[in-house]
Design an enzyme around this catalytic site. Structure first.
Site, mmCIF file in Angstrom:
data_model
loop_
_atom_site.group_PDB
_atom_site.id
_atom_site.type_symbol
_atom_site.label_atom_id
_atom_site.label_comp_id
_atom_site.label_asym_id
_atom_site.label_seq_id
_atom_site.Cartn_x
_atom_site.Cartn_y
_atom_site.Cartn_z
ATOM 1 C CB ALA A 157 -0.890 -0.011 1.232
ATOM 2 C CD GLU A 193 -2.125 -7.637 3.003
ATOM 3 O OE1 GLU A 193 -2.016 -6.448 2.644
ATOM 4 O OE2 GLU A 193 -2.455 -7.961 4.154
ATOM 5 C CD GLU A 234 2.137 -5.713 5.563
ATOM 6 O OE1 GLU A 234 2.983 -6.606 5.809
ATOM 7 O OE2 GLU A 234 1.284 -5.821 4.672
HETATM 8 N N1 DAK Z 1 4.625 3.271 -0.649
HETATM 9 C C1 DAK Z 1 5.000 4.454 -1.200
HETATM 10 N N2 DAK Z 1 6.105 4.622 -1.926
HETATM 11 C C2 DAK Z 1 6.914 3.551 -2.096
HETATM 12 C C3 DAK Z 1 6.609 2.276 -1.542
HETATM 13 C C4 DAK Z 1 5.385 2.159 -0.799
HETATM 14 N N3 DAK Z 1 4.956 0.984 -0.296
HETATM 15 N N4 DAK Z 1 7.602 1.426 -1.878
HETATM 16 C C5 DAK Z 1 8.475 2.131 -2.610
HETATM 17 N N5 DAK Z 1 8.083 3.412 -2.738
HETATM 18 C C6 DAK Z 1 8.745 4.502 -3.438
HETATM 19 C C7 DAK Z 1 9.950 5.012 -2.655
HETATM 20 O O1 DAK Z 1 9.535 5.928 -1.660
HETATM 21 C C8 DAK Z 1 10.751 5.660 -3.761
HETATM 22 O O2 DAK Z 1 10.166 6.898 -4.066
HETATM 23 P P1 DAK Z 1 11.085 8.229 -4.282
HETATM 24 O O3 DAK Z 1 11.884 8.364 -3.035
HETATM 25 O O4 DAK Z 1 11.902 7.918 -5.506
HETATM 26 O O5 DAK Z 1 10.077 9.325 -4.501
HETATM 27 C C9 DAK Z 1 10.508 4.742 -4.957
HETATM 28 O O6 DAK Z 1 9.305 4.024 -4.663
HETATM 29 C C10 DAK Z 1 11.617 3.724 -5.170
HETATM 30 O O7 DAK Z 1 11.792 3.017 -3.949
HETATM 31 P P2 DAK Z 1 13.234 2.836 -3.250
HETATM 32 O O8 DAK Z 1 14.127 3.985 -3.572
HETATM 33 O O9 DAK Z 1 12.990 2.531 -1.818
HETATM 34 O O10 DAK Z 1 13.783 1.557 -4.046
HETATM 35 P P3 DAK Z 1 14.750 0.407 -3.493
HETATM 36 O O11 DAK Z 1 15.075 -0.425 -4.687
HETATM 37 O O12 DAK Z 1 15.893 0.986 -2.713
HETATM 38 O O13 DAK Z 1 13.867 -0.450 -2.460
HETATM 39 C C11 DAK Z 1 11.873 -1.624 -1.719
HETATM 40 C C12 DAK Z 1 12.728 -1.124 -2.923
HETATM 41 C C13 DAK Z 1 10.580 -2.208 -2.274
HETATM 42 C C14 DAK Z 1 12.630 -2.721 -0.958
HETATM 43 C C15 DAK Z 1 11.597 -0.424 -0.757
HETATM 44 O O14 DAK Z 1 11.067 0.646 -1.522
HETATM 45 C C16 DAK Z 1 10.614 -0.763 0.332
HETATM 46 O O15 DAK Z 1 10.974 -1.372 1.351
HETATM 47 N N6 DAK Z 1 9.366 -0.322 0.162
HETATM 48 C C17 DAK Z 1 8.333 -0.447 1.214
HETATM 49 C C18 DAK Z 1 7.839 -1.863 1.355
HETATM 50 C C19 DAK Z 1 6.792 -1.987 2.456
HETATM 51 O O16 DAK Z 1 7.077 -1.701 3.633
HETATM 52 N N7 DAK Z 1 5.625 -2.407 2.074
HETATM 53 C C20 DAK Z 1 4.486 -2.562 3.015
HETATM 54 C C21 DAK Z 1 3.698 -1.283 3.081
HETATM 55 S S1 DAK Z 1 2.303 -1.408 4.211
HETATM 56 C C22 DAK Z 1 -5.383 -3.069 3.409
HETATM 57 C C23 DAK Z 1 -4.768 -3.103 2.169
HETATM 58 C C24 DAK Z 1 -3.397 -3.033 2.072
HETATM 59 C C25 DAK Z 1 -2.631 -2.875 3.188
HETATM 60 C C26 DAK Z 1 -3.230 -2.853 4.434
HETATM 61 C C27 DAK Z 1 -4.612 -2.918 4.559
HETATM 62 N N8 DAK Z 1 -6.799 -3.152 3.512
HETATM 63 C C28 DAK Z 1 -7.606 -3.371 2.294
HETATM 64 C C29 DAK Z 1 -7.491 -3.086 4.802
HETATM 65 C C30 DAK Z 1 -1.191 -2.803 3.017
HETATM 66 C C31 DAK Z 1 -0.251 -2.257 3.806
HETATM 67 C C32 DAK Z 1 1.142 -2.199 3.292
HETATM 68 O O17 DAK Z 1 1.417 -2.682 2.211
#
Ligand code: DAK
Length: 260
Positions: free
Chosen positions: A65, A114, A134
Site C-alpha cells: 500500500a 496481499e 508491515e
Molecule cells: N509506498 C510508497 N512509496 C513507495 C513504496 C510504498 N509501499 N515502496 C516504494 N516506494 C517509493 C519510494 O519511496 C521511492 O520513491 P522516491 O523516493 O523515488 O520518490 C521509490 O518508490 C523507489 O523506492 P526505493 O528507492 O525505496 O527503491 P529500493 O530499490 O531501494 O527499495 C523496496 C525497494 C521495495 C525494498 C523499498 O522501496 C521498500 O521497502 N518499500 C516499502 C515496502 C513496504 O514496507 N511495504 C508494506 C507497506 S504497508 C489493506 C490493504 C493493504 C494494506 C493494508 C490494509 N486493507 C484493504 C485493509 C497494506 C499495507 C502495506 O502494504
C-alpha cells in the site's frame, strides 16, 4: 476509458491489468486500486473475457500500500473510510467470479503480496521477492496477509514471515506453496498469459464453478465441501457446453464452447 495507474489490454479472451506506477514501485495508492476495481468490473461484464491476468513491472509487482498515503492517517479516519478498502479493487477482487492469475516479478510486498494472494494463483518470475514487511512500520498486514499467507504456506512459515518481515525468494515461495510455478523473468508474461489463455479456452461456466468449489474448501468442513462440489458437478450437466465438450471428445475434434 483512460487510466492513470494501470494499463488495460485484451489478448483474445484474456483481459490484462498491468499495474503501472513505476516511480513508486507500483505502490497501491487509492487511485490505483480504484482503477483496478473499475477494470475488473468491466472485464466481469464483458462476455468475451473468460479470465483475467494481473501483471506488474520488472522491478515490482507492487511494493505494498502507499506508505505516504498512510503517513497522516489516524485511527478514526482509517475506520471511517475503511482505509484502504474504500478503493473498489480490493472488494471487487474478493468476490470475483472469473479466474484471475497474478504474474509476479520483482518486489511483491505488503498489500502487493496481499493483492497477488487475492488472485486465484500466482506465477512467479525468478526475480520475485515476497513478503509482509508491515511489522517494520509498526503496523500489520490488513488485506488478508495473515489469513491467506497462513493458508498458503502454513502457520509456522506465515508466523515467521509476518513477525520478522523478511522477504522470500521465488524458489522458496514455490517450495512453500505460495506460487503455482516459476519461470524466468524474460518468459513470465508469455508463460502466465499462455496459462490464462488455456483457462479462458474452457467453458466459463465450468471454470467459474471450479473456482467457487476450490474456494469453498477454505470455508467449509470436508463433508459440506464434498456435497457442494457434487451439486456443482451435477449443475454442469445442464449446460450446452457440457454436451459440446463430451461430443467433441467422442467425435475427435476440438470443442467450440459458447459459455452456455
Ligand atoms: N509506498 C510508497 N512509496 C513507495 C513504496 C510504498 N509501499 N515502496 C516504494 N516506494 C517509493 C519510494 O519511496 C521511492 O520513491 P522516491 O523516493 O523515488 O520518490 C521509490 O518508490 C523507489 O523506492 P526505493 O528507492 O525505496 O527503491 P529500493 O530499490 O531501494 O527499495 C523496496 C525497494 C521495495 C525494498 C523499498 O522501496 C521498500 O521497502 N518499500 C516499502 C515496502 C513496504 O514496507 N511495504 C508494506 C507497506 S504497508 C489493506 C490493504 C493493504 C494494506 C493494508 C490494509 N486493507 C484493504 C485493509 C497494506 C499495507 C502495506 O502494504
Amino acid at each position: 476509458m483512460g487510466y492513470e495507474y494501470i494499463v488495460v489490454s485484451t489478448h483474445g479472451s484474456v483481459g490484462e491489468i498491468n499495474l503501472n506506477r513505476p516511480d513508486a514501485m507500483n505502490a497501491l495508492c487509492a487511485g490505483l486500486m480504484e482503477e483496478v476495481g473499475t477494470a475488473l468490473t468491466a472485464f466481469a461484464a464483458d462476455d468475451t473475457i473468460n479470465a483475467v491476468l494481473i501483471t506488474g513491472g520488472e522491478k515490482a509487482f507492487a511494493a505494498g500500500a502507499d506508505i505516504k498515503d498512510m503517513a497522516h492517517l489516524n485511527c478514526v479516519e482509517a475506520i471511517q473510510d475503511d482505509f484502504p478498502f474504500s478503493a473498489s479493487g480490493w472488494t471487487v477482487l474478493k468476490d470475483y467470479r472469473k479466474p484471475v492469475v497474478a504474474a509476479v516479478a520483482g518486489y511483491c510486498l505488503g498489500g502487493g503480496c496481499e493483492l497477488a494472494m487475492s488472485c486465484d494463483f500466482i506465477v512467479a518470475a525468478d526475480t520475485a521477492r515476497f513478503g509482509q514487511p508491515e511489522v517494520k512500520l509498526a503496523i500489520m498486514p490488513g488485506a488478508g496477509g495473515t489469513q491467506r499467507m497462513a493458508r498458503a504456506v502454513g502457520k509456522a512459515r506465515a508466523m515467521e514471515l509476518c513477525l520478522t518481515g523478511r522477504l522470500m525468494d521465488a524458489e522458496e515461495a514455490l517450495q512453500a506453496g505460495l506460487v503455482a510455478y516459476t519461470t524466468s523473468a524474460g518468459r513470465l508474461h508469455a508463460d502466465a498469459l499462455a496459462t490464462a489463455q488455456r483457462i479462458a479456452a474452457h467453458s466459463s461456466t465450468s471454470t467459474q464453478l471450479i473456482k467457487e468449489s476450490i474456494n469453498q474448501a477454505f470455508e467449509m468442513p470436508l463433508s459440506s465441501g464434498l456435497l457442494f462440489e457434487r451439486r456443482m458437478f451435477q449443475t454442469c450437466f445442464a449446460t450446452e457446453d457440457r454436451t459440446e465438450g463430451v461430443n467433441a471428445f467422442i467425435e475427435k475434434r476440438p470443442p467450440a464452447f459458447r459459455n452456455r
